[in-house]
Design an enzyme around this catalytic site. Sequence first.
Site, PDB file in Angstrom:
ATOM      1  N   LYS A   5      -9.376  -4.474  11.368  1.00 44.52           N
ATOM      2  CA  LYS A   5      -8.227  -4.042  12.158  1.00 44.52           C
ATOM      3  C   LYS A   5      -8.167  -4.765  13.506  1.00 44.52           C
ATOM      4  O   LYS A   5      -7.071  -5.087  13.996  1.00 44.52           O
ATOM      5  CB  LYS A   5      -8.265  -2.523  12.352  1.00 44.52           C
ATOM      6  CG  LYS A   5      -8.052  -1.738  11.067  1.00 44.52           C
ATOM      7  CD  LYS A   5      -6.733  -2.088  10.394  1.00 44.52           C
ATOM      8  CE  LYS A   5      -6.469  -1.243   9.170  1.00 44.52           C
ATOM      9  NZ  LYS A   5      -5.148  -1.539   8.545  1.00 44.52           N
ATOM     10  N   SER A  57       1.468   3.603  -2.364  1.00 41.72           N
ATOM     11  CA  SER A  57       1.268   4.630  -3.378  1.00 41.72           C
ATOM     12  C   SER A  57       0.895   5.988  -2.802  1.00 41.72           C
ATOM     13  O   SER A  57       0.900   6.987  -3.528  1.00 41.72           O
ATOM     14  CB  SER A  57       0.185   4.186  -4.374  1.00 41.72           C
ATOM     15  OG  SER A  57      -1.072   4.071  -3.730  1.00 41.72           O
ATOM     16  N   ARG A  58       0.557   6.045  -1.499  1.00 44.10           N
ATOM     17  CA  ARG A  58       0.136   7.324  -0.935  1.00 44.10           C
ATOM     18  C   ARG A  58       0.160   7.259   0.597  1.00 44.10           C
ATOM     19  O   ARG A  58       0.434   6.229   1.178  1.00 44.10           O
ATOM     20  CB  ARG A  58      -1.272   7.694  -1.411  1.00 44.10           C
ATOM     21  CG  ARG A  58      -2.334   6.680  -1.027  1.00 44.10           C
ATOM     22  CD  ARG A  58      -3.647   6.928  -1.764  1.00 44.10           C
ATOM     23  NE  ARG A  58      -4.665   5.964  -1.380  1.00 44.10           N
ATOM     24  CZ  ARG A  58      -5.585   6.159  -0.454  1.00 44.10           C
ATOM     25  NH1 ARG A  58      -5.608   7.303   0.211  1.00 44.10           N
ATOM     26  NH2 ARG A  58      -6.477   5.232  -0.180  1.00 44.10           N
ATOM     27  N   TYR A 102     -14.260  -2.122   8.253  1.00 46.10           N
ATOM     28  CA  TYR A 102     -12.868  -1.702   8.401  1.00 46.10           C
ATOM     29  C   TYR A 102     -12.375  -1.938   9.824  1.00 46.10           C
ATOM     30  O   TYR A 102     -11.314  -2.533  10.040  1.00 46.10           O
ATOM     31  CB  TYR A 102     -12.741  -0.222   8.029  1.00 46.10           C
ATOM     32  CG  TYR A 102     -11.374   0.356   8.281  1.00 46.10           C
ATOM     33  CD1 TYR A 102     -10.328   0.145   7.392  1.00 46.10           C
ATOM     34  CD2 TYR A 102     -11.124   1.130   9.417  1.00 46.10           C
ATOM     35  CE1 TYR A 102      -9.064   0.689   7.627  1.00 46.10           C
ATOM     36  CE2 TYR A 102      -9.876   1.674   9.654  1.00 46.10           C
ATOM     37  CZ  TYR A 102      -8.847   1.445   8.758  1.00 46.10           C
ATOM     38  OH  TYR A 102      -7.599   1.972   9.004  1.00 46.10           O
ATOM     39  N   GLY A 104       0.814  -1.212   0.000  1.00 42.43           N
ATOM     40  CA  GLY A 104       0.000   0.000   0.000  1.00 42.43           C
ATOM     41  C   GLY A 104       0.843   1.255   0.000  1.00 42.43           C
ATOM     42  O   GLY A 104       0.563   2.205   0.721  1.00 42.43           O
TER      43      GLY A 104
END
Length: 258
Positions: A169, A25-26, A165, A23
Amino acid sequence: MSGEVRIQASFPDLSGQSAIVTGGSRRIGAGIADFLCRQGMRVVTCGRTAEDGEAVAQGIRDKGGDCLWVTADLSLEEDARRVFDATVERHGQVDLLVNNAARLRSRPFLLLDEEEYHESFERNMRVVYKISFLTAHHMAQRKTGCIVNISSVGGLRAHRGLAGYDASKGAIDALTRCMAVDLSPHGIRVNAVAPGNTRVANPPDELPGVPLGRSATTEDIASAVAFLASNASGYMTGQIIYVDGGLTAQLTPPGIFI
């Protein structure tokens, strides 16, 4: 607000080691990749957004870092294998795996239909499990290695409207502890970093409800990852480290007394 947050921490033992950052890319993933490269690590980062990821990797290389981007969907076994193979082919080994990739969007529980459940819960677990399974076997053969999972304060306290989400987690926190126990005989340490509100912007945002009064920056999170990857945390495994400005330590936000 006190101004920009600049982390000057240095972990010399990380220099020359190789890492996978998912992950990347940002936001947090890009910040972790940049910070680890500044420690002298050789980083392979991956994700589904090719244009953004290539730009992040090129920006790191322009500053002298060693960073390779691989476009991949880690929920697919063949893509997870491709990222792992690319890292071993380029660097010969994987010393650190940072499981950052996740889908943030979800819905309140009454709207959490089967499609959204699969996307926000099951997919978030797959992107951790598949690359971790490959990497852990590799590390076990070498009798050394470190895995850092990026969790969230949502694994401990509920966000409104993010049922899938937050559930993912919480599951990642449990998986972190299980992996730590099972992999410790093989010389592998496994920990997690659980960020609070994190912004790319620096100076960070003011957050009056947080004891330290501000949001985290990506460097706050990245420096915690580097610490957990380094020899400085050599006796730590199975821990969830909350980098949240004290958010989860307080019983209630300011103005509410129980």
